[in-house]
Design an enzyme around this catalytic site. Structure first.
Site, PDB file in Angstrom:
ATOM      1  N   CYS A   1      -0.376   4.130   2.301  1.00 59.90           N
ATOM      2  CA  CYS A   1      -0.167   3.873   3.732  1.00 59.90           C
ATOM      3  C   CYS A   1       1.307   4.044   4.122  1.00 59.90           C
ATOM      4  O   CYS A   1       1.613   4.573   5.175  1.00 59.90           O
ATOM      5  CB  CYS A   1      -0.574   2.449   4.121  1.00 59.90           C
ATOM      6  SG  CYS A   1      -2.027   1.831   3.297  1.00 59.90           S
ATOM      7  N   ASP A   2       2.214   3.575   3.279  1.00 59.50           N
ATOM      8  CA  ASP A   2       3.619   3.453   3.703  1.00 59.50           C
ATOM      9  C   ASP A   2       4.607   4.345   2.964  1.00 59.50           C
ATOM     10  O   ASP A   2       5.781   4.408   3.351  1.00 59.50           O
ATOM     11  CB  ASP A   2       4.067   1.985   3.550  1.00 59.50           C
ATOM     12  CG  ASP A   2       3.234   1.064   4.421  1.00 59.50           C
ATOM     13  OD1 ASP A   2       2.812   1.505   5.499  1.00 59.50           O
ATOM     14  OD2 ASP A   2       2.993  -0.097   4.020  1.00 59.50           O
TER      15      ASP A   2
ATOM     16  N   CYS B   1       0.835  -1.206   0.000  1.00 60.74           N
ATOM     17  CA  CYS B   1       0.000   0.000   0.000  1.00 60.74           C
ATOM     18  C   CYS B   1       0.868   1.254   0.000  1.00 60.74           C
ATOM     19  O   CYS B   1       1.479   1.598   1.016  1.00 60.74           O
ATOM     20  CB  CYS B   1      -0.922  -0.013   1.221  1.00 60.74           C
ATOM     21  SG  CYS B   1      -1.900   1.493   1.358  1.00 60.74           S
TER      22      CYS B   1
END
Ligand code: NAP
Length: 334
Positions: free
Chosen positions: A157-158, A154
């Site tokens: 997200c990261d 992701c």
């Protein structure tokens, strides 16, 4: 704008949804774009519908930064579109509950029993599966070991954890190429590692990546192993898919976008699907199990876009209405 409230909640003295019980006309499993659109149409159709979702509503929208291919929005953030869709569905009375479904079983009388991890059992004569899928793993050595320590599925997200670093994206579809472009806002350099010599991604997405000076494509390469130390990932072991030559690529992050596994394992009876597990439906989105409908990313189709998910869901919700009417009049089995 006018609002139609769900028949379950139009009475101002009605109990809150949690006390209403667990018997519905239709149970929608998953609150991604397909689930929320199905809920909106079921609400408009005055069906008693519940949406069961294990996380917050949004599905894959929550893993997508910017969306530029949803009509009406030149550009919108995925989480913002998710919120708008949930709000829209609720305006039409959608009852979205945080429940993690573990099994769907059709009884002999045609009623589905949908069990969740809280021990609750929801029942309805129709179910719309809109549970999407989960990212496919590459399945190479080191992948599981470094997941969360350099290996990610992701970008939104990261991505921010890789400011100024050199990272790799694996895959050649829309997700890989689009997210590689997104990741260059954080990373100093992004390698796209693709097993062939051309991308599967759409032309517009490819062009953007080709014009991005921070992106370098390693054509005809596959990852053999992910290697690291106590701090996390440090390099990828690669193989040239044509010559067989082996090489090492120093990276601190590896984002894997090599496809999607449809979440269809919840259904305990056999459903007709393709070799990759995607559900085969008729043009009403009905699966091989009567009363079980499927919409969105877990269905066999040419492409999986937000627009196709909501299109499927519209058809499924209207087909459910017709199915329930026919069932009441005794025209369907069960
Ligand atoms: P995808 O289109 O199926 O692409 C998967 C990519 O991973 C392909 O390039 C494939 O290579 C590669 N791959 C698969 N298994 C691999 C393995 N074991 N090792 C190395 N590479 C592997 O999947 P996706 O990109 O996740 O997209 C899924 C669907 O969502 C598609 O329909 C896509 O159009 C849609 N989507 C659309 C957008 C958008 O339009 N904005 C954004 C994201 C996703 P090959 O090409 O060699 O098979």
């Amino acid at each position: 704008m006018f609002y139609i409230r769900n028949p379950m909640t139009k009475d101002p003295f009605a109990p809150p949804p949690d006390e209403i019980g667990t018997e519905f006309d239709v149970i929608i499993i998953g609150a991604g774009p397909a689930g929320m659109c199905a809920a909106m149409y079921c609400g408009r159709g005055m069906l008693r519908a519940v949406v069961l979702e294990r996380g917050i509503p949004g599905g894959e929208l929550l893993n997508t930064e910017k969306i530029e291919d949803y009509p009406g929005f030149l550009s919108i953030l995925g989480p913002d579109l998710a919120e708008k869709m949930a709000e829209h569905a609720r305006q039409f009375g959608a009852d979205i509950r945080m429940e993690d479904v573990v099994s769907v079983v059709r009884r002999d009388d045609g009623i589905f029993e949908v069990a969740t991890t809280t021990g609750a059992m929801f029942t309805a004569p129709a179910v719309i599966l809109t549970a999407g899928g989960t990212p496919t793993r590459l399945g190479v050595s080191g992948e599981a070991e470094y997941a969360g320590r350099g290996v990610s599925y992701c970008a939104v997200c990261d991505g921010a954890f890789f400011k100024g670093e050199t990272i790799a994206v694996i895959g050649g579809g829309d997700a890989a190429v689009e997210e590689a472009d997104y990741l260059t806002r954080y990373a100093e350099k992004v390698y796209i590692i693709h097993r062939r010599d051309e991308f599967r991604a759409s032309r517009v997405v490819q062009e953007r990546a080709f014009f991005n000076p921070k992106i370098e494509v390693l054509w005809n390469h596959r990852v053999l192993e992910m290697v690291g130390d106590v701090k996390g990932l440090t390099r990828l072991n690669l193989e040239h898919t044509v010559t067989g030559a082996k090489s090492d690529l120093a990276v601190t992050g590896a984002f894997v976008f090599v496809g999607f596994m449809p979440n269809t394992g919840l259904v305990k009876q056999h459903i007709v699907h393709d070799p990759a597990g995607y559900l085969i439906t008729n043009d009403r989105m009905e699966t091989s199990i009567p009363g079980l409908f499927a919409a969105g990313d877990l269905r066999v189709q040419l492409t999986r876009q937000i627009t196709t998910a909501v299109g499927d869901a519209t058809t499924a919700a209207i087909a459910v209405e017709k199915f329930l009417t026919a069932r009441k009049s005794g025209a369907t089995s069960g």
